[in-house]
Design a protein around this motif. Structure first.
Motif, PDB file in Angstrom:
ATOM      1  N   ASP A  27       0.834  -1.201   0.000  1.00 50.29           N
ATOM      2  CA  ASP A  27       0.000   0.000   0.000  1.00 50.29           C
ATOM      3  C   ASP A  27       0.869   1.251   0.000  1.00 50.29           C
ATOM      4  N   ARG A  28       0.518   2.218  -0.817  1.00 48.71           N
ATOM      5  CA  ARG A  28       1.172   3.531  -0.754  1.00 48.71           C
ATOM      6  C   ARG A  28       0.215   4.493  -0.065  1.00 48.71           C
ATOM      7  N   GLU A  29       0.750   5.352   0.788  1.00 52.49           N
ATOM      8  CA  GLU A  29      -0.096   6.280   1.544  1.00 52.49           C
ATOM      9  C   GLU A  29       0.074   7.718   1.067  1.00 52.49           C
ATOM     10  N   TYR A  30      -1.033   8.426   0.986  1.00 51.78           N
ATOM     11  CA  TYR A  30      -0.999   9.834   0.571  1.00 51.78           C
ATOM     12  C   TYR A  30      -1.856  10.672   1.499  1.00 51.78           C
ATOM     13  N   HIS A  31      -1.490  11.959   1.620  1.00 41.47           N
ATOM     14  CA  HIS A  31      -2.407  12.930   2.213  1.00 41.47           C
ATOM     15  C   HIS A  31      -3.187  13.528   1.061  1.00 41.47           C
ATOM     16  N   LEU A  32      -4.505  13.543   1.210  1.00 40.54           N
ATOM     17  CA  LEU A  32      -5.343  14.157   0.177  1.00 40.54           C
ATOM     18  C   LEU A  32      -6.009  15.378   0.799  1.00 40.54           C
ATOM     19  N   LEU A  33      -5.784  16.531   0.207  1.00 41.60           N
ATOM     20  CA  LEU A  33      -6.367  17.772   0.731  1.00 41.60           C
ATOM     21  C   LEU A  33      -7.462  18.243  -0.221  1.00 41.60           C
ATOM     22  N   TYR A  34      -8.612  18.589   0.347  1.00 37.76           N
ATOM     23  CA  TYR A  34      -9.721  19.078  -0.470  1.00 37.76           C
ATOM     24  C   TYR A  34     -10.029  20.516  -0.064  1.00 37.76           C
ATOM     25  N   TYR A  35      -9.917  21.466  -1.003  1.00 33.95           N
ATOM     26  CA  TYR A  35     -10.181  22.880  -0.725  1.00 33.95           C
ATOM     27  C   TYR A  35     -11.595  23.205  -1.193  1.00 33.95           C
ATOM     28  N   THR A  36     -12.470  23.556  -0.230  1.00 39.30           N
ATOM     29  CA  THR A  36     -13.875  23.773  -0.603  1.00 39.30           C
ATOM     30  C   THR A  36     -14.066  25.044  -1.429  1.00 39.30           C
ATOM     31  N   PHE A  37     -13.200  26.058  -1.201  1.00 37.60           N
ATOM     32  CA  PHE A  37     -13.366  27.351  -1.860  1.00 37.60           C
ATOM     33  C   PHE A  37     -13.411  27.194  -3.392  1.00 37.60           C
ATOM     34  N   ASP A  38     -12.427  26.499  -3.920  1.00 36.82           N
ATOM     35  CA  ASP A  38     -12.391  26.362  -5.387  1.00 36.82           C
ATOM     36  C   ASP A  38     -12.546  24.892  -5.827  1.00 36.82           C
ATOM     37  N   GLU A  39     -12.948  24.026  -4.863  1.00 36.38           N
ATOM     38  CA  GLU A  39     -13.187  22.608  -5.142  1.00 36.38           C
ATOM     39  C   GLU A  39     -11.996  21.956  -5.840  1.00 36.38           C
ATOM     40  N   THR A  40     -10.816  22.184  -5.264  1.00 38.57           N
ATOM     41  CA  THR A  40      -9.608  21.569  -5.836  1.00 38.57           C
ATOM     42  C   THR A  40      -9.045  20.513  -4.886  1.00 38.57           C
ATOM     43  N   ILE A  41      -8.239  19.645  -5.463  1.00 36.39           N
ATOM     44  CA  ILE A  41      -7.628  18.546  -4.698  1.00 36.39           C
ATOM     45  C   ILE A  41      -6.116  18.613  -4.869  1.00 36.39           C
ATOM     46  N   GLU A  42      -5.417  18.258  -3.795  1.00 34.13           N
ATOM     47  CA  GLU A  42      -3.958  18.231  -3.829  1.00 34.13           C
ATOM     48  C   GLU A  42      -3.534  16.961  -3.091  1.00 34.13           C
ATOM     49  N   MET A  43      -2.478  16.293  -3.557  1.00 34.43           N
ATOM     50  CA  MET A  43      -2.056  15.069  -2.853  1.00 34.43           C
ATOM     51  C   MET A  43      -0.550  15.040  -2.632  1.00 34.43           C
ATOM     52  N   TYR A  44      -0.166  14.519  -1.446  1.00 38.06           N
ATOM     53  CA  TYR A  44       1.248  14.354  -1.104  1.00 38.06           C
ATOM     54  C   TYR A  44       1.528  12.897  -0.763  1.00 38.06           C
ATOM     55  N   ASP A  45       2.680  12.409  -1.164  1.00 45.59           N
ATOM     56  CA  ASP A  45       3.125  11.082  -0.758  1.00 45.59           C
ATOM     57  C   ASP A  45       3.577  11.174   0.705  1.00 45.59           C
ATOM     58  N   VAL A  46       2.997  10.350   1.576  1.00 44.78           N
ATOM     59  CA  VAL A  46       3.294  10.452   3.005  1.00 44.78           C
ATOM     60  C   VAL A  46       4.770  10.173   3.284  1.00 44.78           C
ATOM     61  N   LYS A  47       5.312   9.160   2.612  1.00 42.87           N
ATOM     62  CA  LYS A  47       6.688   8.730   2.912  1.00 42.87           C
ATOM     63  C   LYS A  47       7.722   9.724   2.393  1.00 42.87           C
ATOM     64  N   THR A  48       7.583  10.096   1.117  1.00 44.78           N
ATOM     65  CA  THR A  48       8.610  10.947   0.513  1.00 44.78           C
ATOM     66  C   THR A  48       8.321  12.431   0.745  1.00 44.78           C
ATOM     67  N   LYS A  49       7.100  12.744   1.222  1.00 46.25           N
ATOM     68  CA  LYS A  49       6.634  14.126   1.432  1.00 46.25           C
ATOM     69  C   LYS A  49       6.621  14.917   0.129  1.00 46.25           C
ATOM     70  N   ARG A  50       6.667  14.232  -1.006  1.00 51.38           N
ATOM     71  CA  ARG A  50       6.665  14.936  -2.306  1.00 51.38           C
ATOM     72  C   ARG A  50       5.241  15.050  -2.835  1.00 51.38           C
ATOM     73  N   VAL A  51       5.044  16.106  -3.662  1.00 53.84           N
ATOM     74  CA  VAL A  51       3.721  16.306  -4.260  1.00 53.84           C
ATOM     75  C   VAL A  51       3.427  15.150  -5.207  1.00 53.84           C
TER      76      VAL A  51
END
Ligand SMILES: Nc1ncnc2c1ncn2[C@@H]1O[C@H](COP(=O)(O)OP(=O)(O)OP(=O)(O)O)[C@@H](O)[C@H]1O
Length: 384
Positions: A27-51
């Motif tokens: 399994d690979r783990e990511y942080h998924l961020l959801y911005y309600t203002f403009d309904e956009t998504i951003e994801m980071y790799d938890v291990k490498t901390k890279r986008v």
């Protein structure tokens, strides 16, 4: 701009999601961020901390699709939401969406279409589902709290008397909502106090009461793990004989509306559903399954992307009658193009629920010789 969004520029929900990388085997783990203002998504790799995914609009995934246990598809990857990763998200969001473990018991399975139709119409999302047959050991383990009760042996005999369908259902206050829908344990009481409940409609007596529901969030977690985190202990029920494969496609599973109706349509024509499971395919598995269509249809790539765009429900279809199952199921599904199906065979599944040639509601085995092979893909290979 929607005025209700003013002042919410910084509102952001954070989720921990996992993706099973079948090539790497973990399994690979990511942080998924959801911005309600403009309904956009951003994801980071938890291990490498890279986008992993630059902040961008991803209209296929809305905030309502993100809750613990949900599966969403981003860039053809099936991502499972495993946690709320900050207090803001947990407090604002986590308390609302919950899951429960439901079971269609052996006497309820003949009413599976109606029960699933009810589940969908009441607004539950089916996040996991599998038909299985409980062994005596598993039934005893599941109902261990009733070990000392006088009805324990009868209960175990009943629970092992035929296949059951386990389901994880997501909704706000899922445990209470499902228990209200199923009604009291005793169907006589159910018919008096909740005449429209599932037990009032389909149960026979105190033991044979058609369905089960967890009684608390803690037990929902334990019971869901029992069925869906069991490392091969819960067998599929496929027979691999005189069978065809049906797959309810992602647009139907995510919209919820027609799952039960499609099952009812299949059962209407002397066909039985002898195995069933909800799968989330990755691109490689979807492409492997559809390999026979490569080079045969120009739509191959679109079919692959569609098949892995969200959860699907695969079913082994058989019959106790001496009918050609593959041909009969094809007739029930109708012509592949829903527009043509509406003109020629308006009562078929594709005519009623298909959107276009790709999102045509249901896949079914095309050739008689391929029935067993297609069923084996899901109920043998995908079980390993
Ligand atoms: N008095 C009884 N006589 C016979 N069978 C019973 C009796 N009470 C319960 N059962 C059976 O045991 C199951 C588990 O009992 P429990 O008291 O946990 O009821 P429940 O929570 O309504 O049902 P479930 O746990 O299946 O959702 C019941 O669903 C029913 O099949």
């Amino acid at each position: 701009m929607d005025p209700s969004k003013f002042g919410k520029e910084s509102e952001r929900y954070a989720f921990l999601v996992t993706y099973y990388d079948s090539l790497a085997g973990f399994d690979r783990e990511y942080h998924l961020l959801y911005y309600t203002f403009d309904e956009t998504i951003e994801m980071y790799d938890v291990k490498t901390k890279r986008v992993f995914l630059k902040r961008s609009k991803y209209p296929e995934v809305a905030l309502k699709d993100l809750y613990k246990g949900a599966i969403v598809t981003i860039n053809s990857r099936q991502l499972k939401v495993t946690e709320y990763s900050d207090d803001f998200t947990k407090n604002n969001f986590g308390s609302k969406k919950k899951y429960t473990l439901a079971m269609i018991k052996p006497d309820g399975v003949v009413h599976m279409g109606e029960i699933i139709d009810r589940i969908c119409k009441e607004g539950f999302q089916i996040s996991k589902m599998k038909m299985t047959q409980l062994s005596v050991e598993l039934a005893q383990k599941f109902y261990a709290v009733h070990k000392e009760k006088s009805f324990y042996n009868t209960l175990v005999a009943y629970m092992t008397s035929g296949p059951i369908v386990a389901l994880e259902l997501v909704a706000e206050n899922a445990v209470a909502k499902w228990r209200e829908l199923i009604g009291p344990t005793d169907c006589v009481q159910a018919r008096q106090v909740a005449p429209n409940s599932i037990r009032a409609l389909f149960a026979t007596d105190k033991t044979h009461n058609a369905v089960h529901g967890s009684d608390s969030d803690e037990n929902a977690e334990i019971e869901s793990k029992f069925f869906f985190d069991s490392k091969g202990e819960i067998p599929a029920t496929a027979t691999f004989e005189n069978c065809s494969l049906a797959i309810i496609l992602p647009h139907i599973v995510s919209e919820k509306a027609a799952i039960g109706q499609i099952i009812l349509d299949i059962q209407k024509y002397g066909l039985d559903i002898s195995a069933l499971e909800l799968f989330s395919l990755g691109k490689t598995d979807a492409s492997d399954f559809l390999e026979v269509y490569r080079g045969v249809t120009p739509d191959f790539q679109k079919m692959v992307l569609n098949l892995c765009s969200g959860p699907i429900i695969a079913m082994e279809v058989t019959s106790k009658q001496s009918i050609d199952v593959v041909t009969t199921l094809r007739k029930v599904c109708g012509p592949p193009d829903p527009e043509l199906a509406q003109a020629l065979r308006p009562d078929t599944i594709r005519a009623k629920y298909g959107v276009d040639k790709i999102r045509n509601a249901i896949h079914c085995t095309d050739l008689e010789d391929d029935g067993v092979l297609e069923v084996e893909f899901f109920f043998n290979l995908m079980q390993q």
